[in-house]
Design a protein around this motif. Structure first.
Motif, PDB file in Angstrom:
ATOM      1  N   ARG A   1      40.229  32.549  40.127  1.00 47.63           N
ATOM      2  CA  ARG A   1      40.853  31.593  40.996  1.00 47.63           C
ATOM      3  C   ARG A   1      40.337  30.818  42.251  1.00 47.63           C
ATOM      4  N   ASP A   2      39.224  31.599  42.622  1.00 45.45           N
ATOM      5  CA  ASP A   2      38.279  30.958  43.413  1.00 45.45           C
ATOM      6  C   ASP A   2      37.148  30.218  43.010  1.00 45.45           C
ATOM      7  N   PHE A   3      36.757  30.071  41.780  1.00 43.35           N
ATOM      8  CA  PHE A   3      35.471  29.580  41.165  1.00 43.35           C
ATOM      9  C   PHE A   3      35.828  28.851  39.893  1.00 43.35           C
ATOM     10  N   GLY A   4      37.070  28.839  39.345  1.00 41.76           N
ATOM     11  CA  GLY A   4      37.382  28.292  37.865  1.00 41.76           C
ATOM     12  C   GLY A   4      37.287  26.645  38.401  1.00 41.76           C
ATOM     13  N   ASP A   5      37.181  25.776  37.220  1.00 42.58           N
ATOM     14  CA  ASP A   5      37.033  24.285  37.492  1.00 42.58           C
ATOM     15  C   ASP A   5      38.326  23.936  37.929  1.00 42.58           C
ATOM     16  N   ARG A   6      38.497  23.151  39.071  1.00 45.38           N
ATOM     17  CA  ARG A   6      39.666  22.398  39.310  1.00 45.38           C
ATOM     18  C   ARG A   6      39.825  20.789  38.995  1.00 45.38           C
ATOM     19  N   SER A   7      38.570  20.521  38.686  1.00 50.06           N
ATOM     20  CA  SER A   7      38.434  18.987  38.615  1.00 50.06           C
ATOM     21  C   SER A   7      38.534  18.608  37.450  1.00 50.06           C
ATOM     22  N   ASN A   8      38.498  19.293  36.194  1.00 50.99           N
ATOM     23  CA  ASN A   8      38.611  18.850  34.803  1.00 50.99           C
ATOM     24  C   ASN A   8      39.211  20.034  34.324  1.00 50.99           C
ATOM     25  N   ARG A   9      40.655  20.042  33.825  1.00 51.02           N
ATOM     26  CA  ARG A   9      41.465  20.796  33.112  1.00 51.02           C
ATOM     27  C   ARG A   9      40.699  21.099  31.731  1.00 51.02           C
TER      28      ARG A   9
ATOM     29  N   ASP B   1      30.309  31.264  31.087  1.00 50.25           N
ATOM     30  CA  ASP B   1      29.283  30.784  30.511  1.00 50.25           C
ATOM     31  C   ASP B   1      28.453  30.068  31.537  1.00 50.25           C
ATOM     32  N   ARG B   2      29.030  29.291  32.476  1.00 49.08           N
ATOM     33  CA  ARG B   2      28.398  28.442  33.368  1.00 49.08           C
ATOM     34  C   ARG B   2      27.799  29.265  34.404  1.00 49.08           C
ATOM     35  N   ARG B   3      28.340  30.424  34.790  1.00 49.86           N
ATOM     36  CA  ARG B   3      27.793  31.238  35.810  1.00 49.86           C
ATOM     37  C   ARG B   3      26.753  32.549  35.283  1.00 49.86           C
ATOM     38  N   GLY B   4      27.141  32.772  34.146  1.00 48.75           N
ATOM     39  CA  GLY B   4      26.630  33.913  33.504  1.00 48.75           C
ATOM     40  C   GLY B   4      27.403  35.285  33.635  1.00 48.75           C
ATOM     41  N   MET B   5      27.220  36.189  32.616  1.00 56.67           N
ATOM     42  CA  MET B   5      28.083  37.201  32.710  1.00 56.67           C
ATOM     43  C   MET B   5      27.239  38.469  33.986  1.00 56.67           C
ATOM     44  N   GLU B   6      26.041  38.051  34.319  1.00 53.88           N
ATOM     45  CA  GLU B   6      25.443  39.008  35.332  1.00 53.88           C
ATOM     46  C   GLU B   6      26.046  38.736  36.564  1.00 53.88           C
ATOM     47  N   TRP B   7      26.281  37.544  36.720  1.00 54.52           N
ATOM     48  CA  TRP B   7      26.813  36.871  38.304  1.00 54.52           C
ATOM     49  C   TRP B   7      28.274  37.502  38.208  1.00 54.52           C
ATOM     50  N   PHE B   8      28.792  37.301  36.757  1.00 54.34           N
ATOM     51  CA  PHE B   8      30.387  37.668  37.012  1.00 54.34           C
ATOM     52  C   PHE B   8      30.621  39.335  37.274  1.00 54.34           C
ATOM     53  N   ARG B   9      29.786  39.917  36.633  1.00 55.39           N
ATOM     54  CA  ARG B   9      29.828  41.578  36.939  1.00 55.39           C
ATOM     55  C   ARG B   9      29.705  41.740  38.444  1.00 55.39           C
ATOM     56  N   GLU B  10      28.702  41.036  39.093  1.00 55.23           N
ATOM     57  CA  GLU B  10      28.218  41.460  40.303  1.00 55.23           C
ATOM     58  C   GLU B  10      29.471  41.067  41.259  1.00 55.23           C
ATOM     59  N   GLU B  11      30.106  39.700  40.878  1.00 57.39           N
ATOM     60  CA  GLU B  11      31.142  39.550  41.804  1.00 57.39           C
ATOM     61  C   GLU B  11      32.421  40.391  41.792  1.00 57.39           C
ATOM     62  N   VAL B  12      32.587  40.670  40.555  1.00 61.63           N
ATOM     63  CA  VAL B  12      33.794  41.889  40.432  1.00 61.63           C
ATOM     64  C   VAL B  12      33.523  43.116  41.379  1.00 61.63           C
ATOM     65  N   GLU B  13      32.176  43.479  41.165  1.00 63.41           N
ATOM     66  CA  GLU B  13      31.678  44.637  41.974  1.00 63.41           C
ATOM     67  C   GLU B  13      31.851  44.453  43.321  1.00 63.41           C
ATOM     68  N   THR B  14      31.624  43.263  44.012  1.00 60.85           N
ATOM     69  CA  THR B  14      31.335  42.977  45.183  1.00 60.85           C
ATOM     70  C   THR B  14      33.016  43.094  45.799  1.00 60.85           C
ATOM     71  N   ARG B  15      33.776  42.624  44.919  1.00 58.83           N
ATOM     72  CA  ARG B  15      35.296  42.602  45.392  1.00 58.83           C
ATOM     73  C   ARG B  15      35.949  43.994  45.391  1.00 58.83           C
ATOM     74  N   LEU B  16      35.388  44.952  44.443  1.00 62.47           N
ATOM     75  CA  LEU B  16      35.863  46.121  44.108  1.00 62.47           C
ATOM     76  C   LEU B  16      35.306  47.182  45.291  1.00 62.47           C
ATOM     77  N   GLY B  17      33.890  46.714  45.856  1.00 63.04           N
ATOM     78  CA  GLY B  17      33.271  47.768  46.689  1.00 63.04           C
ATOM     79  C   GLY B  17      32.680  48.718  45.956  1.00 63.04           C
ATOM     80  N   ARG B  18      32.455  48.657  44.508  1.00 62.73           N
ATOM     81  CA  ARG B  18      31.874  49.970  43.751  1.00 62.73           C
ATOM     82  C   ARG B  18      31.194  49.341  42.340  1.00 62.73           C
ATOM     83  N   LYS B  19      30.161  50.082  42.084  1.00 61.88           N
ATOM     84  CA  LYS B  19      29.578  49.715  40.632  1.00 61.88           C
ATOM     85  C   LYS B  19      30.477  49.599  39.647  1.00 61.88           C
TER      86      LYS B  19
END
Length: 564
Positions: A294-302, A312-330
Motif C-alpha cells: 500500500r505504501d510503496f507500490g508503484d502508483r504511477s504505472n499500473r 524486485d526493485r527494493r530487494g528481499m532484504e529491504w522487504f524483510r526489514e520493513e516487515v520486521e519494523t512494522r511488526l516490532g519483532r524479528k
C-alpha cells in the motif's frame, strides 16, 4: 491532491481518490436510461465485483449498422475458499437463468463464480439477491485483497478446519470495509461513523496500487499454485494440526507482451510464523505485508503496480526489514518446503467415515447445458435433491462434499443421464487443462481461449496416446492474451494469445506449480500448435532420465536446442 501530485500517479489513482471510498456516481447512474456506465464509474465498479463488457462477436456488425456496442456486466462474487451452501449455489443458478444473456456460470481460478451478460438495468437486483443469500461481490475485483483461496479438499483432519478458520479471519482482515457497497446495492442508507472511526482503516482513500492475491495450502498439496500469489501461506502439519505457516511473497502471473520489463514471478519464502494459539500473529504479519505494498507500490504505472515489482526493485532484504519494523519483532527464517502433488482433487474420495466427496471436472470452468451435456441442469438437480456442500477449486472444477456413501450410485446415475462424465472417464491430459474466458466478453483478449481449447484437446489426446504419455502429469493451459488469468506461466505447455488465431508457445514449468516455463515459439497459428509441440514430446519420451517429469526434462534440455 495537488495538480503536481496528480501528474505523478495514474488516472485510476485519481479516480479512486475522488470516488469517496468507492461511491463514485454509481447510484445516480443506476437510475438513468443508459446501457453503460461512465469510464470513471467503470473503474470504481471493479471494487464492487463488476466489470463492464460488451459482446465482441457483435462489435463489427453493430458498428456497420451505426449502433452502440452491446454492453453488459460481469459480476464476480467473493467466496473465501470457494465454499457455498446448497441454497447459495441454487441462487446463483437461478440468477444465471433469469438475468444473464448466456444462461450459464463461470468458475474462476480464484475459487469463485462469475455471471456474464447481465444488463445494466438488472445489475442492482442481481447483486442485492446475492447479498440476501449472504454472498458479497465487494472486493472480488479492484485494487484490494481479492478472493482469498484455499485448498478445497474437505476432510475430517483437524488441520482442514484450522485452515478454514484462518482463511476466514484473514479474508475479513484484508477485505474492504467501505459502507458504499450497502448504500448502493442493498438498502440505500448511508451509515454514520462514530467519533474517531474511519471507513477504511487498512486501505484509506486510494486502496492498493493493484490487485492483491492471497492463497493458503497445506504443505505437499499445491493444487492451487500458491507461488503465483502476492501472498502465500503454506501450512505445516504435525499430528494432524497446523503448527505454523511458511509465508511466501511476491508472486504474480501478469505480463504485457509488448513490454519486456514486465514478467511473471513465483513468490519467494519470507519467514515462518508459528500458529500455536497465536493466530493473531499470522494475521498481523499478513497485514504488515499488505501495508508495505500500500505504501510503496508503484502508483504511477499500473503495469508495475503488483508487489512482485516492488520486491524486485527494493530487494528481499529491504522487504524483510520493513516487515520486521512494522511488526516490532524479528522474523523467523522460512522452513524448507516439500511438494508431492499439484493435481486437483477429482473423482471420489473419503471425506470421513460413511461420507465421501466427488471432484467433478468442469470443462474450462463453464457450468452450462449443451445438446450433449446438461451439466448445469445436472448440478442443479443434484444440489436440490442431495444437498451437498459446493466447493470450487482453483483449477476451475467443483467438489460436491458431504455425500453419504449410499447416495453415490444415485448421483453417478444422475450425471450419466445428463451426459456428464466422471473424471475417471476422461483422459489424464484433459483433466490437467485450464483456459481463461477470453472472447467474446473479455476486453483484453486478442485470441480465443475457452472456445478454442476444446478443439485442440483431441489432438493432444491422440498425441499422448501415440507416445505412451496417457498417465503422465503434464499440464496444458491457454489464455487469450499475456495477462495470465489461467496461470499459464508455470504450466508444462502453455498457449498464450498473441494475435487473432495465433499464439506464443511456452514450455517447461512444473506440474507441481514450482517453476516457470519459457517461450519456445512465437505467433504460431492455432492449427499448428500440436504439430509444433510434438517434436519436444517425442524427445522427452526418448531422452528423459528415469522417471523425470516433463518440466524437469525441459529445464535440463534447454530451450536453445529446439529453437534452431
Amino acid at each position: 491532491m495537488s495538480a503536481a501530485d496528480e501528474e505523478k500517479v495514474s488516472k485510476v489513482e485519481i479516480i479512486k481518490r475522488q470516488s469517496r471510498r468507492l461511491r463514485g456516481t454509481i447510484t445516480e447512474a443506476l437510475q438513468d436510461d443508459q446501457t453503460k456506465f461512465s469510464d470513471d464509474n467503470v473503474q470504481v465498479l471493479k471494487f464492487h465485483g463488476v466489470y463492464q463488457q460488451d459482446d465482441r462477436d457483435l462489435r463489427a456488425q453493430l458498428k456497420h449498422e451505426g449502433k452502440e456496442r452491446h454492453y453488459s456486466m460481469m459480476i464476480r462474487a467473493r467466496i473465501p475458499g470457494g465454499v457455498l451452501f446448497p441454497d447459495q449455489y441454487l441462487v446463483f443458478d437461478r440468477l444465471a437463468d433469469e438475468y444473464t444473456e448466456y444462461k450459464n456460470m463461470r468458475i474462476t481460478t480464484r475459487q469463485t463464480l462469475q455471471l456474464h451478460g447481465i444488463l445494466k438495468r438488472n445489475l442492482k437486483t442481481t447483486i442485492k439477491t446475492l447479498n440476501e443469500a449472504l454472498v458479497t461481490t465487494l472486493g472480488a475485483c479492484g485494487d484490494s485483497g481479492r478472493n482469498t483461496i484455499c485448498c478445497a479438499a474437505p476432510g475430517d483432519e483437524p488441520f482442514r478446519d484450522e485452515m478454514r478458520h484462518d482463511l476466514l479471519a484473514l479474508a475479513d482482515r484484508l477485505s474492504a470495509k467501505t459502507n458504499a457497497y450497502h448504500e448502493i446495492w442493498v438498502d440505500g442508507k448511508p451509515v454514520e461513523l462514530g467519533e474517531g472511526e474511519t471507513e477504511e482503516p487498512l486501505y484509506g482513500e486510494v486502496y492498493l496500487p493493484r490487485k492483491f492475491k492471497v492463497a493458503i495450502v497445506p504443505e505437499g498439496d499445491n493444487c492451487l499454485d500458491v507461488y503465483d500469489n502476492d501472498l502465500g501461506l503454506v501450512a505445516h502439519i504435525e499430528g494432524g494440526h497446523i503448527v505454523g505457516y511458511t509465508v511466501l511473497v511476491g508472486g504474480g502471473m501478469g505480463r504485457t507482451a509488448i513490454d519486456q520489463d514486465t514478467y511473471p514471478r513465483l513468490s519467494s519464502p519470507l519467514c515462518y510464523v508459528a500458529r500455536d494459539e497465536a493466530v493473531e500473529m499470522i494475521l498481523d504479519t499478513c497485514v504488515a505485508i499488505v501495508t508495505i505494498e500500500r505504501d510503496f507500490g508503484d502508483r504511477s504505472n499500473r503495469r508495475f503496480g503488483r508487489m512482485k515489482y516492488l520486491i524486485d526493485r527494493r530487494g528481499m532484504e529491504w522487504f524483510r526489514e520493513e516487515v520486521e519494523t512494522r511488526l516490532g519483532r524479528k522474523l523467523v527464517p522460512p522452513r524448507q518446503l516439500e511438494w508431492l502433488s499439484g493435481n486437483d482433487h477429482l473423482g471420489w474420495h473419503v471425506e470421513r467415515e460413511g461420507i465421501s466427496y466427488l471432484g467433478l471436472f468442469i470443462p474450462y470452468g463453464r457450468i452450462k447445458d449443451t445438446e450433449t451435456m446438461r451439466l448445469k441442469s445436472a448440478l442443479r438437480d443434484i444440489v436440490h435433491e442431495f444437498r451437498p456442500m459446493i466447493r470450487f477449486t482453483s483449477q476451475q472444477n467443483v467438489i460436491l462434499s458431504g455425500i453419504a456413501n449410499e447416495l453415490r450410485p444415485a448421483i453417478e446415475a444422475r450425471l450419466r443421464e445428463s451426459g456428464v462424465p466422471l473424471p475417471d472417464e476422461l483422459s489424464h491430459v484433459r483433466q490437467n487443462t485450464m483456459a481463461c474466458v477470453s472472447l467474446p466478453t473479455c476486453g483484453l483478449a486478442v485470441a480465443e481461449s475457452e472456445r478454442a481449447l476444446p478443439d485442440l484437446m483431441p489432438q493432444f489426446e491422440q498425441l499422448f496416446d501415440e507416445l505412451g504419455l496417457t498417465d503422465e502429469d503434464i499440464t496444458i493451459r491457454m489464455t487469450g492474451c499475456s495477462n495470465g488469468c489461467a496461470r499459464p506461466y508455470n504450466a508444462n505447455i502453455a498457449f498464450i494469445g498473441r494475435a487473432p488465431g495465433k499464439y506464443d508457445i511456452f514450455l517447461g514449468g512444473s506440474s507441481l506449480g514450482i517453476a516457470l516455463n519459457e517461450r519456445f515459439q512465437e505467433t504460431v497459428p492455432f492449427e499448428q500448435l500440436a504439430h509444433s509441440v510434438r517434436p519436444v514430446l517425442e524427445s522427452f519420451v526418448q531422452k528423459r532420465e528415469g522417471s523425470e517429469d516433463f518440466g524437469t526434462y525441459w529445464r535440463r534440455a534447454g530451450v536453445l536446442k529446439y529453437c534452431h
